[in-house]
Write an enzyme that holds these catalytic residues in place. Structure first.
Site, PDB file in Angstrom:
ATOM      1  N   ASP A 179      29.908 -16.594  13.023  1.00 13.99           N
ATOM      2  CA  ASP A 179      30.682 -15.340  12.983  1.00 13.99           C
ATOM      3  C   ASP A 179      30.260 -14.445  11.824  1.00 13.99           C
ATOM      4  O   ASP A 179      31.055 -13.645  11.319  1.00 13.99           O
ATOM      5  CB  ASP A 179      32.196 -15.622  12.887  1.00 13.99           C
ATOM      6  CG  ASP A 179      32.672 -16.596  13.933  1.00 13.99           C
ATOM      7  OD1 ASP A 179      32.377 -16.368  15.111  1.00 13.99           O
ATOM      8  OD2 ASP A 179      33.343 -17.587  13.567  1.00 13.99           O
ATOM      9  N   GLY A 238      28.070 -12.023  11.867  1.00 16.04           N
ATOM     10  CA  GLY A 238      27.618 -10.690  12.263  1.00 16.04           C
ATOM     11  C   GLY A 238      26.175 -10.677  12.731  1.00 16.04           C
ATOM     12  O   GLY A 238      25.482  -9.661  12.616  1.00 16.04           O
ATOM     13  N   LYS A 239      25.715 -11.821  13.278  1.00 20.54           N
ATOM     14  CA  LYS A 239      24.318 -11.928  13.708  1.00 20.54           C
ATOM     15  C   LYS A 239      23.989 -10.959  14.833  1.00 20.54           C
ATOM     16  O   LYS A 239      22.879 -10.436  14.912  1.00 20.54           O
ATOM     17  CB  LYS A 239      24.022 -13.363  14.157  1.00 20.54           C
ATOM     18  CG  LYS A 239      24.087 -14.391  13.041  1.00 20.54           C
ATOM     19  CD  LYS A 239      23.758 -15.778  13.525  1.00 20.54           C
ATOM     20  CE  LYS A 239      24.804 -16.332  14.464  1.00 20.54           C
ATOM     21  NZ  LYS A 239      26.134 -16.516  13.853  1.00 20.54           N
ATOM     22  N   GLY A 270      29.708 -16.033  20.477  1.00 19.77           N
ATOM     23  CA  GLY A 270      29.899 -14.660  20.939  1.00 19.77           C
ATOM     24  C   GLY A 270      29.352 -13.658  19.947  1.00 19.77           C
ATOM     25  O   GLY A 270      29.566 -13.786  18.738  1.00 19.77           O
ATOM     26  N   HIS A 271      28.608 -12.672  20.446  1.00 17.45           N
ATOM     27  CA  HIS A 271      28.079 -11.621  19.592  1.00 17.45           C
ATOM     28  C   HIS A 271      28.616 -10.281  20.075  1.00 17.45           C
ATOM     29  O   HIS A 271      28.521  -9.949  21.253  1.00 17.45           O
ATOM     30  CB  HIS A 271      26.547 -11.613  19.627  1.00 17.45           C
ATOM     31  CG  HIS A 271      25.930 -12.809  18.970  1.00 17.45           C
ATOM     32  ND1 HIS A 271      24.606 -13.151  19.122  1.00 17.45           N
ATOM     33  CD2 HIS A 271      26.459 -13.737  18.144  1.00 17.45           C
ATOM     34  CE1 HIS A 271      24.350 -14.246  18.420  1.00 17.45           C
ATOM     35  NE2 HIS A 271      25.459 -14.613  17.826  1.00 17.45           N
ATOM     36  N   GLN A 291      25.980 -19.623  16.248  1.00 13.12           N
ATOM     37  CA  GLN A 291      26.783 -20.357  15.267  1.00 13.12           C
ATOM     38  C   GLN A 291      26.214 -20.190  13.862  1.00 13.12           C
ATOM     39  O   GLN A 291      25.611 -19.173  13.557  1.00 13.12           O
ATOM     40  CB  GLN A 291      26.884 -21.846  15.660  1.00 13.12           C
ATOM     41  CG  GLN A 291      27.727 -22.115  16.887  1.00 13.12           C
ATOM     42  CD  GLN A 291      26.897 -22.318  18.125  1.00 13.12           C
ATOM     43  OE1 GLN A 291      25.719 -22.602  18.084  1.00 13.12           O
ATOM     44  NE2 GLN A 291      27.528 -22.165  19.276  1.00 13.12           N
ATOM     45  N   THR A 293      28.867 -28.118  15.816  1.00 10.73           N
ATOM     46  CA  THR A 293      28.459 -27.883  17.194  1.00 10.73           C
ATOM     47  C   THR A 293      27.529 -29.021  17.620  1.00 10.73           C
ATOM     48  O   THR A 293      27.267 -29.945  16.853  1.00 10.73           O
ATOM     49  CB  THR A 293      27.796 -26.506  17.345  1.00 10.73           C
ATOM     50  OG1 THR A 293      27.685 -26.174  18.733  1.00 10.73           O
ATOM     51  CG2 THR A 293      26.427 -26.450  16.679  1.00 10.73           C
ATOM     52  N   THR A 341      34.980 -13.733  19.077  1.00 10.02           N
ATOM     53  CA  THR A 341      34.543 -12.963  20.242  1.00 10.02           C
ATOM     54  C   THR A 341      34.723 -13.774  21.519  1.00 10.02           C
ATOM     55  O   THR A 341      35.103 -13.245  22.561  1.00 10.02           O
ATOM     56  CB  THR A 341      33.055 -12.581  20.093  1.00 10.02           C
ATOM     57  OG1 THR A 341      32.907 -11.815  18.902  1.00 10.02           O
ATOM     58  CG2 THR A 341      32.570 -11.751  21.274  1.00 10.02           C
ATOM     59  N   THR A 370      36.629 -16.874  21.930  1.00 10.03           N
ATOM     60  CA  THR A 370      37.921 -17.521  22.157  1.00 10.03           C
ATOM     61  C   THR A 370      39.121 -16.658  21.803  1.00 10.03           C
ATOM     62  O   THR A 370      40.227 -16.921  22.260  1.00 10.03           O
ATOM     63  CB  THR A 370      38.011 -18.811  21.314  1.00 10.03           C
ATOM     64  OG1 THR A 370      37.948 -18.446  19.922  1.00 10.03           O
ATOM     65  CG2 THR A 370      36.862 -19.752  21.634  1.00 10.03           C
ATOM     66  N   ARG A 429      40.392 -16.499  12.804  1.00  5.78           N
ATOM     67  CA  ARG A 429      39.504 -17.206  11.890  1.00  5.78           C
ATOM     68  C   ARG A 429      40.191 -17.476  10.559  1.00  5.78           C
ATOM     69  O   ARG A 429      40.968 -16.658  10.069  1.00  5.78           O
ATOM     70  CB  ARG A 429      38.224 -16.401  11.656  1.00  5.78           C
ATOM     71  CG  ARG A 429      37.396 -16.201  12.909  1.00  5.78           C
ATOM     72  CD  ARG A 429      36.173 -15.350  12.646  1.00  5.78           C
ATOM     73  NE  ARG A 429      35.460 -15.058  13.894  1.00  5.78           N
ATOM     74  CZ  ARG A 429      35.027 -13.870  14.269  1.00  5.78           C
ATOM     75  NH1 ARG A 429      35.221 -12.825  13.478  1.00  5.78           N
ATOM     76  NH2 ARG A 429      34.409 -13.703  15.408  1.00  5.78           N
ATOM     77  N   LYS A 475      29.595  -7.190   6.220  1.00  6.14           N
ATOM     78  CA  LYS A 475      31.027  -6.942   5.987  1.00  6.14           C
ATOM     79  C   LYS A 475      31.357  -6.718   4.510  1.00  6.14           C
ATOM     80  O   LYS A 475      32.440  -7.090   4.034  1.00  6.14           O
ATOM     81  CB  LYS A 475      31.878  -8.074   6.567  1.00  6.14           C
ATOM     82  CG  LYS A 475      31.862  -8.088   8.093  1.00  6.14           C
ATOM     83  CD  LYS A 475      33.030  -8.871   8.651  1.00  6.14           C
ATOM     84  CE  LYS A 475      33.173  -8.643  10.149  1.00  6.14           C
ATOM     85  NZ  LYS A 475      34.357  -9.292  10.721  1.00  6.14           N
TER      86      LYS A 475
END
Length: 431
Positions: A13, A15-16, A40-41, A225, A240, A300, A302, A306, A332
């Site tokens: 998470d 920001g990739k 999720g991205h 991830q 993971t 993004t 689920t 966070r 960020k």
């Protein structure tokens, strides 16, 4: 031409998606090399939001080739649905712009069912915090040599044999969990129905990438991830089911290690984590709430909230070493605007000793308490800054201190979700 790997250097998470999209302008090929649609991205382009889970982030760029590599586990039904959604947003996706490695393992419906059944059966304190999308069970089947791969969809006899082998394992397992057996014929019908839609994109990716490299094309490897969720080097067992670190990039698409020229680690200016597991700098106070609200910290994939905490330089220094990171992108930064004082974790106290790394043993990780260094905040806004001159002195001082503590330079800075709100310090694609 330089080829670049992008990896998360925290718990994901970071920001990739935005950074991969931004770098995609300089690349010719964008490859996903591990993970599944549990990642999720979110991309924001000219005010329009694109949410990607299985597709590489570069798919929204015209004239680029996007690749799903063999290191990924792929839910074919989800992929086709996602392709339809992105097409509805005006993005062209064809076999010329998207390729799937023929040896990519498939996530089948029973993988998700097993994932969820195990999590529900787990007692408190032993839950992993999985998304329940079947990622782990699919990787288990890959290692167990019973997974169904994209190429298997092309031949009915091969597909039936693969399904039979998988059911020999899964039906007894399901019986033990009190779940009904898998309907063989129904599963085969489902697979035969989606086969044409998936096979349309199937290709010998290793061969295509070898040719692209020889032709001098720039390749961008996109990880999912973060390194602290790596199956070997993450906070095990709360990780993971794949290798997330940069070393997986070449293996996950069928290239040699010499294909990687630069590793870019994506790092938030603070720290977040989804799900269970240790988190030394986690905040349960107003500061943590403020970070979560300002950073819109919801998954993004689920939608889960966070966990938030201060920046952990000791952990990032560790992941930079393990992934061989050449430079980081700090994202960020704008979320920290307005804090009077900021804290950075520089190490840990464990049983009266000071450590500069997070130990491997789970019980020791749980007993670690952070050692903080305080640094003054800034009152000015950094949101939308596109050059160093746009940043307040306090923000620059914070960035410089992060560089010193992690032993790695900042190559890029991101100051909002918008594609263009990015400060380039060092071009990862520079030859």
């Amino acid at each position: 031409m330089a080829n670049v790997v992008v990896v998360g250097a925290q718990w994901g998470d970071e920001g990739k998606g935005k950074i991969v999209d931004w770098l995609s302008e300089r690349a010719d090929v964008i490859c996903r090399f591990q993970g599944g649609h549990n990642a999720g991205h979110t991309l924001v382009i000219d005010g329009e939001v694109f949410k990607l889970h299985a597709l590489p982030s570069g798919v929204v760029r015209k004239g680029k080739l996007s690749v799903i590599g063999n290191g990924v586990v792929l839910d074919p039904w989800h992929l086709l649905k996602e392709i339809g959604t992105i097409r509805d947003q005006g993005v062209e996706i064809t076999p010329e712009t998207l390729m799937i490695a023929e040896n990519t393992p498939l996530i089948l419906p029973f993988h998700g069912e097993l994932d969820r059944a195990r999590e529900e059966a787990a007692s408190k304190g032993t839950k992993i915090g999985t998304t329940g999308r079947g990622i782990g069970p699919a990787y288990e089947d890959k290692v167990g040599r019973r997974v169904i791969r994209v190429a298997d969809l092309a031949d009915a006899a091969t597909l039936e044999a693969r399904v039979d082998r998988a059911l020999q394992h899964h039906n007894p397992l399901r019986k033990g969990l009190g779940v009904e057996e898998i309907d063989r014929e129904a599963l085969l019908d489902q697979l035969k129905e989606i086969a044409p839609g998936i096979l349309e994109y199937a290709a010998p990716v290793w061969k295509v990438l070898s040719e692209k490299r020889k032709a001098g094309k720039r390749i961008l490897f996109e990880g999912a991830q973060g390194a602290l969720l790596d199956i070997d080097f993450g906070t095990y067992p709360f990780v993971t089911s794949s290798n997330v670190i940069a070393g997986q990039a070449a293996t996950g698409v069928g290239m040699g290690p010499g294909a990687v020229d630069y590793v870019l680690g994506i790092v938030k200016a603070y720290t977040t984590r989804v799900g269970e597991g240790p988190f030394p700098t986690e905040l349960h106070d107003d500061d943590g709430q403020r970070l979560g609200e300002r950073g819109h910290e919801f998954g993004t994939t689920t939608g889960r909230k966070r966990r938030c905490g201060w920046f952990d330089a000791a952990l990032v220094r560790q992941t930079c070493a393990i992934s061989g990171i050449n430079g980081i992108c700090l994202t960020k930064l704008d979320v920290l605007d307005g804090f009077d004082t900021l804290k950075i974790c520089v190490g840990y106290e464990l049983d009266g000793k000071t450590l500069d790394y997070l130990p491997t043993a789970a019980d020791e990780q749980a007993r670690c308490t952070p050692v903080y260094e305080e640094i003054p905040g800034w009152s000015e806004s950094t949101e939308g800054a596109r050059s160093w001159n746009d940043l307040p002195a306090g923000a620059i001082k914070y960035v410089k201190r992060v560089e010193e503590l992690i032993g790695c330079p900042v190559a890029l800075l991101s100051t909002s979700p918008e594609r263009e709100d990015t400060i380039l310090v060092t071009d990862p694609f520079a030859d």
